[in-house]
Scaffold this motif. Structure first.
Motif: not given
Length: 374
Positions: A84, A87-88, A91, A130-137
């Protein structure tokens, strides 16, 4: 004196080289982790009050500020918590406009409940992915790498150095040594530093914040550091004459001539007492003397800061416009520990076009008529 709007600064593509994972957690996350673990060691029960407690380390010594990390470390002892945090971290940096970051992790500080050092690194790397992938979304582009850090006061730096090399193709880009400088010179870990050099790997050492020129000299000349974490006390080797001219000592000249990057953290430098105030911070002198200056956050939680916050404070204090902040950013990307072609790609494809768009929006403003400082 010009002061850039905060929103303009937030939209800049920024580069961060000195940021500690455990120093960047959200207060809300700490509260969640404490509730899940039944932990009662947090100094406050609300996010705002918790933030106030952490940033209350301002104007303490380096050692006093480091002690504020203990509740954070207590809560970062499980794989889910470390994932976590990763991830954060990615982000939050992406939301702040950071396009490339190197985040520092001291694996041995997260093994109290049975995790191995390898499991610690694996968990954080997964979180960053995971955080990098979420940011790209959400349309945010960011690359985050790890620096594995050994602690000055510990005796396992060789193990951490070997771990960093073992993960060099998995997201770790270098080795670092951190912790209290006074009483713990970097030469205590010279074997680990020499190992990193023999492996053709990257080395940055915390030096020149809690202690002075001798710490910097040892980090460079004995340990072979490629970058200086902080390094703000190099100003002690620069003499200013009454007419404003500067005479550099041999160490300062060496660092400037060799283009050794300085990972300056202005807010943190003030908070630890390394510098009396932001107005007295040598970032402007070092910039004018053309040192390889970079600007960083150190601990976003403890210093209540972000990269945008650092740039905004410097813009307000020294009148920095877009071109000067671009100079700091390009300096940082040039000094990153990824391969040369990747550095150039980010500079040419992301950083320079991003700043060019901002400059175009502000055509006609007098403070954009200065020559590029690089």
């Amino acid at each position: 004196m010009t002061r850039l709007a905060y929103e303009t600064i937030r939209r800049m593509p920024k580069v961060l080289l000195h940021d500690h994972l455990d120093g960047g957690l959200r207060p809300e996350t700490l509260l969640d982790l404490a509730a899940e673990a039944g932990y009662r060691g947090l100094p406050a029960t609300g996010a705002d009050r918790l933030q106030e407690w952490f940033s209350g380390a301002a104007h303490g010594s380096q050692e006093e500020q480091l002690s504020r990390y203990e509740p954070v470390l207590d809560l970062l002892q499980t794989r889910p918590a470390l994932v976590r945090a990763g991830v954060e971290c990615a982000q939050d940096l992406a939301e702040d406009g950071v396009v490339y970051a190197e985040v520092k992790l001291a694996p041995e500080q997260h093994t109290r409940e049975g995790l191995t050092r390898e499991q610690v690194v694996d968990a954080v790397l997964e979180g960053l992915r995971v955080g990098t992938a979420k940011a790209r979304l959400f349309g945010r582009t960011i690359e985050v790498r790890l620096l594995l850090t050994a602690m000055r006061q510990a005796a396992d730096s060789m193990e951490i150095a070997r771990l960093a090399v073992a993960y060099r193709d998995a997201g770790v880009v270098g080795f670092d040594i951190a912790g209290p400088e006074a009483g713990y010179p970097p030469t205590r870990h010279i074997s680990a530093c020499e190992y990193i050099q023999r492996e053709n790997f990257n080395l940055t050492l915390h030096a020149g914040e809690g202690f002075g020129l001798s710490s910097i000299w040892e980090a460079i000349q004995w340990c072979g550091a490629d970058r200086l974490g902080q390094g703000v006390r190099i100003v002690d080797d620069i003499a200013l004459a009454e007419d404003g001219t500067a005479k550099l000592g041999r160490l300062a000249s060496y660092i400037r001539d060799k283009r050794i990057p300085l990972e300056l953290c202005p807010t943190s430098n003030v908070n630890t007492g390394a510098v009396a105030s932001l107005a007295e911070h040598p970032v402007e002198l070092l910039r004018l003397l053309r040192f390889r200056v970079t600007v960083n956050t150190d601990g976003r939680l403890v210093n209540a800061t972000t990269m945008s916050g650092e740039f905004a404070r410097l813009s307000k204090e020294f009148g920095y416009g877009i071109d000067t902040l671009r100079w700091f950013t390009v300096n940082a990307m040039k000094s990153a520990f990824v391969p040369h072609d990747e550095r150039l790609d980010l500079i040419d494809r992301v950083i320079k076009p991003g700043f060019a768009r901002l400059r175009t929006e502000h055509v006609g403003a007098s403070f954009f008529r200065q020559e590029d400082p690089w």
